[in-house]
Design a protein around this motif. Structure first.
Motif, PDB file in Angstrom:
ATOM      1  N   TYR A  69       0.866  -1.176   0.000  1.00  0.00           N
ATOM      2  CA  TYR A  69       0.000   0.000   0.000  1.00  0.00           C
ATOM      3  C   TYR A  69       0.908   1.233   0.000  1.00  0.00           C
ATOM      4  O   TYR A  69       1.739   1.383   0.903  1.00  0.00           O
ATOM      5  CB  TYR A  69      -0.895   0.035   1.244  1.00  0.00           C
ATOM      6  N   CYS A  98      -2.597   3.729   0.254  1.00  0.00           N
ATOM      7  CA  CYS A  98      -2.841   4.045   1.661  1.00  0.00           C
ATOM      8  C   CYS A  98      -3.055   5.559   1.708  1.00  0.00           C
ATOM      9  O   CYS A  98      -2.089   6.320   1.607  1.00  0.00           O
ATOM     10  CB  CYS A  98      -1.663   3.634   2.543  1.00  0.00           C
ATOM     11  N   ALA A 112      -6.883   1.113  -0.508  1.00  0.00           N
ATOM     12  CA  ALA A 112      -6.903  -0.165   0.193  1.00  0.00           C
ATOM     13  C   ALA A 112      -6.752  -0.002   1.702  1.00  0.00           C
ATOM     14  O   ALA A 112      -6.971  -0.955   2.458  1.00  0.00           O
ATOM     15  CB  ALA A 112      -5.776  -1.062  -0.330  1.00  0.00           C
ATOM     16  N   HIS A 113      -6.380   1.197   2.147  1.00  0.00           N
ATOM     17  CA  HIS A 113      -6.039   1.401   3.553  1.00  0.00           C
ATOM     18  C   HIS A 113      -6.052   2.908   3.804  1.00  0.00           C
ATOM     19  O   HIS A 113      -5.796   3.698   2.890  1.00  0.00           O
ATOM     20  CB  HIS A 113      -4.637   0.837   3.801  1.00  0.00           C
ATOM     21  N   TYR A 114      -6.391   3.298   5.043  1.00  0.00           N
ATOM     22  CA  TYR A 114      -6.368   4.704   5.430  1.00  0.00           C
ATOM     23  C   TYR A 114      -5.480   4.892   6.651  1.00  0.00           C
ATOM     24  O   TYR A 114      -5.391   4.019   7.518  1.00  0.00           O
ATOM     25  CB  TYR A 114      -7.763   5.193   5.830  1.00  0.00           C
ATOM     26  N   GLN A 148     -14.070   5.246   1.800  1.00  0.00           N
ATOM     27  CA  GLN A 148     -14.485   4.001   1.170  1.00  0.00           C
ATOM     28  C   GLN A 148     -14.864   2.955   2.215  1.00  0.00           C
ATOM     29  O   GLN A 148     -14.212   2.810   3.251  1.00  0.00           O
ATOM     30  CB  GLN A 148     -13.362   3.458   0.283  1.00  0.00           C
ATOM     31  N   VAL A 205     -12.701  -0.838   3.942  1.00  0.00           N
ATOM     32  CA  VAL A 205     -11.271  -0.591   3.797  1.00  0.00           C
ATOM     33  C   VAL A 205     -10.671  -0.442   5.187  1.00  0.00           C
ATOM     34  O   VAL A 205     -11.258   0.219   6.054  1.00  0.00           O
ATOM     35  CB  VAL A 205     -11.019   0.692   2.964  1.00  0.00           C
ATOM     36  N   SER A 206      -9.530  -1.063   5.438  1.00  0.00           N
ATOM     37  CA  SER A 206      -8.909  -0.998   6.759  1.00  0.00           C
ATOM     38  C   SER A 206      -8.450   0.425   7.074  1.00  0.00           C
ATOM     39  O   SER A 206      -8.078   1.186   6.181  1.00  0.00           O
ATOM     40  CB  SER A 206      -7.733  -1.974   6.848  1.00  0.00           C
TER      41      SER A 206
END
Length: 250
Positions: A137, A164, A189-191, A221, A224-225
């Motif tokens: 990410y 990310c 895909a990730h924050y 989103q 999303v993790s």
């Protein structure tokens, strides 16, 4: 939704009791990687913790890393550091490693920008082939706008690569959070989330500065993790309480 937290060996029991995914930040620092005993101590501490690591992530090195450099020696040492952390990621059995864009902000020379995209695509494609159990990410650092990162993510579709999106970094950029979210949306895909005043990347608990989470959080989103990127269990819990008090935690 279980938001990830950043553990450390000294507070590992407290972090483990929270029952949340981890994002290991220790190993992005050269001072840790250069001390084999200290690196091993931290790895073993995390492995001893009685918890599921399948949703964990690990932050890769970013200080002075430039895999896109036209200088072969800089590329070589950058690759060495990244692969050090890839090997740690395999031992911890995490799902993904975070890398920074490390793009030079405000440098708009076309060849530089094209080279950044081309060389990152080439490098990351090869890296992911060598580590088939790991995703990458890429995080916006102090980039002023999302164009280059989104262009790279579009090229990397289908290769275990995603963005990310660090909303605190976006908050201090020229583009702002809304533009980053809109342009990067297909690839997120990730924050990383924390708060700041729009000028300095302060890593404050949510609700302590000027990010309007009541507006921003619903735009993020789904499925999303998310890492609450603060440096203590107390700040993590304070951020989570802020989200829950405003019905923003899901």
């Amino acid at each position: 939704m279980k938001y990830s937290g950043i553990p450390d060996p000294e507070h590992l029991e407290e972090w483990t009791r929270l029952g949340v995914p981890f994002e290991y930040d220790d190993f992005m620092y050269p001072r840790i990687l250069d001390q084999k005993d200290e690196t091993e101590r931290r790895i073993r501490a995390y492995l001893r913790a009685d918890r599921d690591r399948s949703r964990d992530t690990i932050h890769g090195p970013f200080l002075d890393i430039a895999v896109y450099s036209s200088d072969s020696l800089i590329r070589k040492v950058s690759d060495y550091r990244i692969r050090q952390v890839c090997e740690i990621a395999l031992r911890l059995q995490v799902k993904a490693m975070i890398l920074h864009t490390n793009l030079i902000p405000n440098f708009y020379e076309p060849n530089y920008r094209r080279g950044w995209i081309d060389r990152n695509e080439e490098y990351l494609t090869a890296l992911l082939e060598d580590y088939p159990d790991l995703s990458i990410y890429m995080e916006n650092m102090f980039d002023e706008e999302p164009d280059c990162l989104a262009a790279l993510a579009k090229r990397m579709q289908g290769k275990r690569f995603g963005i990310c999106l660090d909303l605190a970094h976006a908050n201090i950029s020229k583009a702002g959070i809304d533009m980053w979210e809109s342009i990067c949306a297909p690839y997120i895909a990730h924050y990383h989330i924390n708060d700041n005043d729009g000028r300095v990347d302060a890593h404050l608990p949510l609700g302590e500065r000027n990010i309007d989470w009541a507006r921003v959080r619903p735009q993020m989103q789904r499925d999303v993790s998310i890492l609450i990127e603060v440096n203590s269990p107390e700040k993590y819990k304070k951020s989570l309480a802020y989200l829950r008090s405003r019905n923003l935690s899901d």
